[in-house]
Motif scaffolding. Sequence first.
Motif, short mmCIF file in Angstrom:
data_model
loop_
_atom_site.label_atom_id
_atom_site.label_comp_id
_atom_site.label_asym_id
_atom_site.label_seq_id
_atom_site.Cartn_x
_atom_site.Cartn_y
_atom_site.Cartn_z
N PRO A 145 -15.21 15.79 -5.09
CA PRO A 145 -14.45 14.84 -3.98
C PRO A 145 -13.62 16.41 -3.75
N VAL A 146 -13.20 17.07 -2.90
CA VAL A 146 -11.60 17.77 -2.66
C VAL A 146 -10.91 17.47 -2.99
N HIS A 147 -9.76 17.51 -3.41
CA HIS A 147 -8.26 16.70 -4.25
C HIS A 147 -6.67 17.65 -3.93
N TRP A 148 -7.11 16.82 -1.56
CA TRP A 148 -6.52 17.99 -1.16
C TRP A 148 -4.75 17.16 -1.63
N ALA A 149 -4.94 16.13 -2.03
CA ALA A 149 -3.54 15.75 -2.84
C ALA A 149 -2.92 16.35 -3.71
N THR A 150 -3.88 17.68 -4.21
CA THR A 150 -3.16 18.18 -5.18
C THR A 150 -2.81 19.19 -4.33
N ALA A 151 -3.15 20.29 -3.52
CA ALA A 151 -2.75 20.78 -2.86
C ALA A 151 -2.16 21.22 -1.91
N ARG A 152 -1.27 19.87 -1.23
CA ARG A 152 -0.03 19.12 -1.13
C ARG A 152 0.83 18.74 -2.00
N ARG A 153 0.86 18.56 -3.05
CA ARG A 153 1.46 18.52 -3.62
C ARG A 153 2.50 19.53 -4.53
N PHE A 154 0.95 20.55 -4.67
CA PHE A 154 1.57 21.89 -5.31
C PHE A 154 2.04 22.86 -4.79
N ALA A 155 1.62 22.91 -3.08
CA ALA A 155 1.59 24.81 -2.62
C ALA A 155 3.21 24.22 -1.65
N PRO A 156 3.69 23.07 -1.43
CA PRO A 156 5.18 23.68 -1.25
C PRO A 156 6.42 24.36 -1.66
N PRO A 157 6.03 23.51 -3.68
CA PRO A 157 7.32 24.91 -4.31
C PRO A 157 6.52 25.57 -4.52
N VAL A 158 5.12 26.54 -4.81
CA VAL A 158 4.94 27.60 -4.99
C VAL A 158 5.34 28.58 -3.49
N LEU A 159 4.75 28.04 -1.84
CA LEU A 159 5.12 28.75 -0.86
C LEU A 159 6.68 29.47 -0.88
N ALA A 160 7.80 28.13 -1.58
CA ALA A 160 8.98 28.41 -1.59
C ALA A 160 9.35 29.38 -2.39
N ARG A 161 8.97 28.92 -3.62
CA ARG A 161 8.94 30.52 -4.51
C ARG A 161 9.05 31.74 -4.29
N LEU A 162 8.03 31.64 -3.52
CA LEU A 162 6.66 32.97 -2.85
C LEU A 162 7.59 33.88 -1.85
N LEU A 163 8.24 32.81 -1.09
CA LEU A 163 8.80 33.72 0.01
C LEU A 163 10.45 33.42 0.12
#
Length: 265
Positions: A145-163
């Motif tokens: 399976p592709v765990h898209w829920a993992t990307a959905r959960r962690f991408a927002p806080p990662v991007l917020a810090r990177l930007l």
Amino acid sequence: MPDFTPPQKLSDHRVLIVNDDGVEARGIKLLEEIAREFTDDVWVVAPDEEKSGFSHSISMTVPIRVRKIDDHHFAVKGTPTDCALLAIYEFMGPRAPTVLLSGINRGANLAEDITYSGTAAAAMEGALLGIRSVALSQVFALGGPVHWATARRFAPPVLARLLSCEWEPGTFVNVNFPDAPPENVGPARVTTQGRRLPGSFRPVRRVDERDFPYYWIKMTYNTGASEVGTDLHTIADNEVSVTPMHLDFTSSVFQQYLNRAFEGL
């Protein structure tokens, strides 16, 4: 020339989204959904079909056709780099994107994958133009399976810090989410680029019904023992890997060897 000055607030960002899986891929739709959580100014310019493995290629010998889906969505018969260039110089007008997001790729972009990846290449092109650029990938095992829920959960806080943090010029960031459901994922780690054992890609010979040979390129990763702190080790530990990548490929160690070798020539 477009203005590449980054804004002070997340809500003022102008986001360009590119990928190599194609404009209809699930990962790019997920990334657009995430981007719209902090800004309404989101543009999607992506290949009209999968372009995985096209690396940083550009279409120099063929015309590039474009299908306009709506004012902010374009399907391009070209490479991920073509998409970035068309978006920045043609479609988005005098206001260039302040951030380029590439992905979310269906599959890993770790270690030497960067040299093949169309996902990473679009981020490289953004970095070359002075735009903050992030490549994002969801790791999964073939057949699993592709765990898209993992990307959905962690991408927002990662991007917020990177930007929100400082960036070194001429760089992009390569983010990989591990092959695990979100509840089993550890923290995000800043990593270095790992290296697998040689031979990840090999040609496989087959014969068609007219007895002519043809070939598939088979992908078989042999990771071996990965070093602590690398993207490979971090993903194996089910943690999010955040790797700063520099576009300057110069080897300072090898340069010293060559300086000695060429001394007096």
